[in-house]
Design a protein around this motif. Structure first.
Motif, short mmCIF file in Angstrom:
data_model
loop_
_atom_site.label_atom_id
_atom_site.label_comp_id
_atom_site.label_asym_id
_atom_site.label_seq_id
_atom_site.Cartn_x
_atom_site.Cartn_y
_atom_site.Cartn_z
N MET A 1 0.81 -0.89 0.06
CA MET A 1 0.79 0.37 0.04
C MET A 1 0.73 1.03 -0.30
SD MET A 1 -2.79 1.05 0.25
CE MET A 1 -4.57 1.77 1.23
N VAL A 2 0.70 1.94 -0.66
CA VAL A 2 1.09 3.35 -1.06
C VAL A 2 1.13 4.60 -0.32
CG1 VAL A 2 2.14 5.34 -2.56
CG2 VAL A 2 2.11 2.74 -3.19
N ALA A 3 1.62 4.91 0.55
CA ALA A 3 0.90 6.49 1.84
C ALA A 3 0.25 7.01 0.75
CB ALA A 3 1.32 6.38 2.67
N ALA A 4 -0.55 8.44 0.75
CA ALA A 4 -1.11 9.37 0.40
C ALA A 4 -0.24 10.22 0.70
CB ALA A 4 -2.54 9.11 0.23
N PRO A 5 0.48 10.97 -0.33
CA PRO A 5 1.00 12.26 -0.01
C PRO A 5 0.31 12.97 0.62
CG PRO A 5 1.25 11.56 -1.91
CD PRO A 5 0.17 11.01 -1.47
N LEU A 55 8.69 13.63 -5.66
CA LEU A 55 8.13 12.77 -6.74
C LEU A 55 8.12 11.43 -7.23
CD1 LEU A 55 12.58 13.89 -6.31
CD2 LEU A 55 10.58 15.45 -7.10
N ILE A 56 7.30 11.88 -8.50
CA ILE A 56 6.55 10.86 -8.88
C ILE A 56 6.74 10.60 -10.44
CG2 ILE A 56 3.91 10.08 -9.64
CD1 ILE A 56 3.02 12.68 -7.53
N CYS A 57 6.87 9.54 -10.55
CA CYS A 57 7.29 8.34 -12.24
C CYS A 57 5.95 7.82 -11.90
CB CYS A 57 8.60 8.26 -12.31
SG CYS A 57 9.41 6.98 -11.91
N GLN A 58 6.18 6.69 -12.92
CA GLN A 58 5.01 5.70 -13.62
C GLN A 58 5.71 4.59 -12.48
OE1 GLN A 58 3.37 5.79 -15.71
NE2 GLN A 58 2.56 4.24 -15.05
N SER A 59 7.34 4.23 -12.20
CA SER A 59 8.04 3.04 -11.18
C SER A 59 9.22 3.91 -9.97
CB SER A 59 8.03 1.50 -11.97
OG SER A 59 9.64 1.79 -12.66
N GLY A 60 9.11 4.53 -10.68
CA GLY A 60 9.90 4.65 -9.53
C GLY A 60 11.58 5.02 -9.96
N GLY A 61 12.52 4.93 -11.13
CA GLY A 61 13.12 4.69 -11.55
C GLY A 61 13.59 6.06 -12.00
N ARG A 62 12.83 6.91 -12.77
CA ARG A 62 12.98 8.29 -13.49
C ARG A 62 12.74 9.69 -11.90
NH1 ARG A 62 8.61 9.19 -18.24
NH2 ARG A 62 7.86 7.08 -17.27
N ALA A 63 12.14 9.27 -10.33
CA ALA A 63 11.84 10.01 -9.90
C ALA A 63 13.27 10.02 -9.11
CB ALA A 63 10.48 9.60 -9.21
N ARG A 64 13.66 8.69 -8.76
CA ARG A 64 14.78 9.05 -8.25
C ARG A 64 16.20 9.71 -8.66
NH1 ARG A 64 12.86 3.09 -7.44
NH2 ARG A 64 14.30 2.64 -9.07
N THR A 65 16.21 9.42 -10.57
CA THR A 65 17.14 10.01 -11.03
C THR A 65 16.91 11.60 -10.71
OG1 THR A 65 17.45 8.29 -12.56
CG2 THR A 65 17.82 10.40 -13.74
N ALA A 66 15.63 12.14 -11.21
CA ALA A 66 15.45 13.46 -10.72
C ALA A 66 15.23 14.05 -8.78
CB ALA A 66 14.12 13.23 -10.72
N GLN A 67 15.30 13.13 -8.18
CA GLN A 67 16.28 13.37 -7.42
C GLN A 67 17.54 13.68 -6.75
OE1 GLN A 67 15.61 10.29 -4.01
NE2 GLN A 67 14.89 11.63 -2.17
N VAL A 79 11.27 12.89 -1.50
CA VAL A 79 11.19 11.82 -1.27
C VAL A 79 10.23 11.60 -3.00
CG1 VAL A 79 11.17 12.11 1.13
CG2 VAL A 79 9.22 11.56 -0.13
N VAL A 80 11.17 10.31 -3.20
CA VAL A 80 10.43 9.20 -4.61
C VAL A 80 9.64 8.59 -3.49
CG1 VAL A 80 11.02 7.41 -5.66
CG2 VAL A 80 12.85 9.31 -5.05
N MET A 81 8.48 8.68 -4.40
CA MET A 81 7.28 7.82 -4.16
C MET A 81 7.49 6.21 -4.25
SD MET A 81 3.39 7.44 -5.74
CE MET A 81 2.23 9.30 -4.54
N THR A 82 7.45 5.47 -3.40
CA THR A 82 7.90 4.08 -3.84
C THR A 82 7.21 3.68 -4.56
OG1 THR A 82 8.74 4.07 -1.12
CG2 THR A 82 8.65 1.74 -2.15
N GLY A 83 7.36 2.68 -5.76
CA GLY A 83 6.82 2.24 -6.78
C GLY A 83 5.98 3.12 -7.15
N GLY A 84 6.09 4.26 -7.44
CA GLY A 84 5.33 4.96 -8.04
C GLY A 84 4.31 4.98 -8.48
N LEU A 85 3.18 5.79 -9.74
CA LEU A 85 2.14 5.53 -9.99
C LEU A 85 1.78 4.83 -9.88
CD1 LEU A 85 -0.29 7.88 -10.41
CD2 LEU A 85 0.25 7.82 -12.74
N ASN A 86 2.17 3.74 -10.67
CA ASN A 86 1.94 2.25 -10.92
C ASN A 86 1.14 1.61 -9.24
OD1 ASN A 86 2.10 1.86 -13.68
ND2 ASN A 86 4.19 0.67 -13.27
#
Length: 178
Positions: A1-5, A55-67, A79-86
């Protein structure tokens, strides 16, 4: 479960996917600044990232690069949203949906698969075509090891992935006023 920001204005939800992906589905209140244009918007991001940022992307990789890029530019505290939008969608959390488009990851899988298929087929008549297969394999290996996909970055520049999300400047200005 992803915590809602939190979306009370104290948190900037920064979506670094392509505009087409953002148009397809995004979290209400998020701001789209594509990863390949992040440096261009650093001054506006510095003004908008005064509190916490997710930071949000589809699965987390691009968000980590952005961070990594933001931290190198002196913008800390994201912070990077774990698992991204998926993961967000899988958890049943709400999203705004628009025009459907393929995710960048799906496009990379399609193009890589087609390159391998075509090069192996061509190699039946022309052996040097196998070099394209080796090139794709090396690129996928690099992407896996570095979490940085050059094919994805190239595909993100295609007109199809630009969508109509527009210029992030106005959205970042609204985020600054929160």
């Amino acid at each position: 479960m992803v915590a809602a920001p939190e979306t009370d204005g104290a948190v900037l939800l920064l979506d670094v996917r392509t505009p087409a992906e953002f148009e397809s589905a995004h979290i209400d209140g998020s701001v789209n600044v594509p990863l390949d244009r992040l440096e261009e918007y650093l001054p506006q991001l510095a003004d908008a990232m005064t509190g916490r940022s997710v930071l949000i992307c589809q699965s987390g990789g691009r968000a980590r690069t952005a961070q990594t890029k933001l931290t190198a530019a002196g913008l800390h505290g994201s912070v990077v949203m774990t698992g991204g939008l998926n993961a967000w969608i899988s958890s049943g959390a709400p999203v705004n949906r628009g025009r459907r488009s393929w995710s960048l990851e799906r496009q990379v899988r399609l193009v890589a698969g087609l390159l391998v298929l075509v090069s192996v087929t061509l190699s039946l008549w022309w052996a040097p075509a196998l070099l394209a297969t080796a090139f794709v394999g090396a690129g996928l290996t690099y992407a896996g090891a570095s979490d940085n996909c050059m094919m994805g970055m190239l595909l993100a520049r295609l007109p199809y992935n630009r969508g109509g999300a527009g210029d992030p400047t106005a959205a970042l200005a609204r985020a600054c006023r929160r």
